[in-house]
Design an enzyme around this catalytic site. Structure first.
Site, PDB file in Angstrom:
ATOM      1  N   LYS A 125     -34.631 -21.651  16.499  1.00  0.00           N
ATOM      2  CA  LYS A 125     -36.094 -21.794  16.493  1.00  0.00           C
ATOM      3  C   LYS A 125     -36.735 -20.797  17.448  1.00  0.00           C
ATOM      4  CE  LYS A 125     -35.835 -26.650  15.206  1.00  0.00           C
ATOM      5  NZ  LYS A 125     -35.800 -28.053  15.652  1.00  0.00           N
TER       6      LYS A 125
ATOM      7  N   GLN B  26     -36.670 -31.362  21.008  1.00  0.00           N
ATOM      8  CA  GLN B  26     -35.517 -31.414  20.096  1.00  0.00           C
ATOM      9  C   GLN B  26     -34.881 -32.806  20.126  1.00  0.00           C
ATOM     10  OE1 GLN B  26     -34.498 -28.910  17.961  1.00  0.00           O
ATOM     11  NE2 GLN B  26     -33.031 -30.396  17.152  1.00  0.00           N
TER      12      GLN B  26
ATOM     13  N   ASP C 124     -43.930 -30.506  14.840  1.00  0.00           N
ATOM     14  CA  ASP C 124     -42.912 -31.199  14.050  1.00  0.00           C
ATOM     15  C   ASP C 124     -43.559 -32.165  13.050  1.00  0.00           C
ATOM     16  OD1 ASP C 124     -40.298 -30.459  14.345  1.00  0.00           O
ATOM     17  OD2 ASP C 124     -39.920 -31.711  16.108  1.00  0.00           O
TER      18      ASP C 124
END
Ligand SMILES: NC(=O)c1ccc[n+]([C@@H]2O[C@H](COP(=O)([O-])OP(=O)(O)OC[C@H]3O[C@@H](n4cnc5c(N)ncnc54)[C@H](OP(=O)(O)O)[C@@H]3O)[C@@H](O)[C@H]2O)c1
Length: 301
Positions: free
Chosen positions: A54, A98, A121
């Site tokens: 990412k 994460q 997200d």
């Protein structure tokens, strides 16, 4: 005739190129560089690999990317304090924590502590609610379903009127938002899960079959309607039979070889939905930066 292969890598590339152009345009118009902050706790190798990918992609897109690597002993308060700081940092437009977190930390609570405007997200309840109510102009859509929808649109276009869609899986991460996106595109949607009766028969009614279960190759040819579009979200690592040293490979929730003989179009694993997730994360970050600058963002995919 073998089913058409839906190339997620190519679609993801095309989204990334659009993100790069949008980033350059935002710099020029508003002098603003999209900022993505990625937070990782502990030393789970898979999580570090995802975060590394990412961060690299964020740099390639021209973002200001920062990575916060915290020890596994980090407390909930320390983590929430970091997120609170990132929430008010004007140079940061996207905050990503994460998952999964070490077991002593409350991942759900932390997800809800990210500012909805920076929740790239798309997991905050505010953003989930916007997807559920069809508000795509102010919310951020969860990355994997957003990416899977791009692949569905690449086959069927944006209006799914008259088509039956079946989503296997009802998670907040994927199944529920995917179902809402299909419904918003006018599909007739059935959500199946572990308590569903006669799942194969329900799947056979699907013009668009989406599998997000986490069970290797559960969906076999006899579950698939002839000519259907099959979107395989599952990522499962399995042992390769007959290979020494415990060699493994990735497979989806659909038996790919079997599906090819029946379906009209299928996403492979790897190379289908997977690459789309990271591309949509980049798209969400640049979208959040446009909004912060008071400029209407372009649409991606
Ligand atoms: N490509 C990507 O980037 C990406 C991103 C996210 C997830 N994934 C993959 O997608 C899969 C699903 O992820 P998730 O986070 O949604 O998983 P999850 O939270 O574990 O949800 C799995 C869903 O599958 C249902 N299920 C389990 N066994 C079933 C069965 N035998 N028959 C019918 N339904 C069954 C569960 O039903 P109940 O609710 O009744 O328990 C649940 O709703 C995993 O393989 C994951 O690795 C891939």
């Amino acid at each position: 005739m073998a089913a058409r292969l839906i190339d997620g890598r190519q679609s993801a590339r095309s989204i990334i190129e659009s993100v790069k152009s949008a980033t350059a345009a935002l710099e020029q118009r508003a002098g603003c560089t999209p900022g993505l902050a990625v937070v990782i706790v502990g030393d789970d190798p898979a999580s570090h690999a995802y975060v590394g990918a990412k961060s690299r992609m964020a740099k390639e897109c021209g973002f200001a990317s920062t990575q916060h690597t915290l020890p596994a002993t980090t407390t909930q308060d320390e983590l929430e304090a970091l997120v609170a700081r990132l929430n008010t940092d004007h140079g940061v437009h996207g905050v990503l924590v994460q998952l999964p977190l070490p077991p002593h930390l409350d991942g759900d609570q932390l997800t809800q502590s990210v500012s909805p405007a920076k929740d790239v997200d798309g997991l905050h309840a505010v953003n989930a609610g916007k997807v559920a109510t069809g508000d795509f102009d102010s919310g951020l859509v969860s990355c994997t379903p957003a990416g899977a929808m791009v692949l569905v649109r690449s086959v069927h276009g944006s209006d799914l009127s008259g088509l039956n869609a079946v989503v296997i899986g009802r998670s907040n991460l994927f199944g529920k938002p995917m179902s809402a996106l299909l419904l918003a595109a006018n599909a007739t949607v059935t959500i199946a899960h572990s308590r569903t009766k006669d799942l194969p028969a329900i799947c056979r009614s699907a013009d668009i079959l989406v599998a997000a279960v986490g069970r290797p190759q559960m969906v076999t040819a006899d579950w698939i309607k002839a000519g259907a579009t099959v979107v395989d979200v599952g990522i499962n690592r399995v042992l390769v039979p007959g290979e020494p040293d415990g060699k493994t490979r990735l497979v989806g929730d659909v038996s790919f070889e079997e599906s090819q003989a029946v379906a009209g179009a299928v996403t492979p694993v790897p190379g289908g939905v997977g690459p789309m997730t990271i591309a949509m994360l980049m798209a969400n970050t640049v979208t959040a930066a446009y909004r912060a600058a008071g400029i209407k963002p372009p649409r991606f995919g």
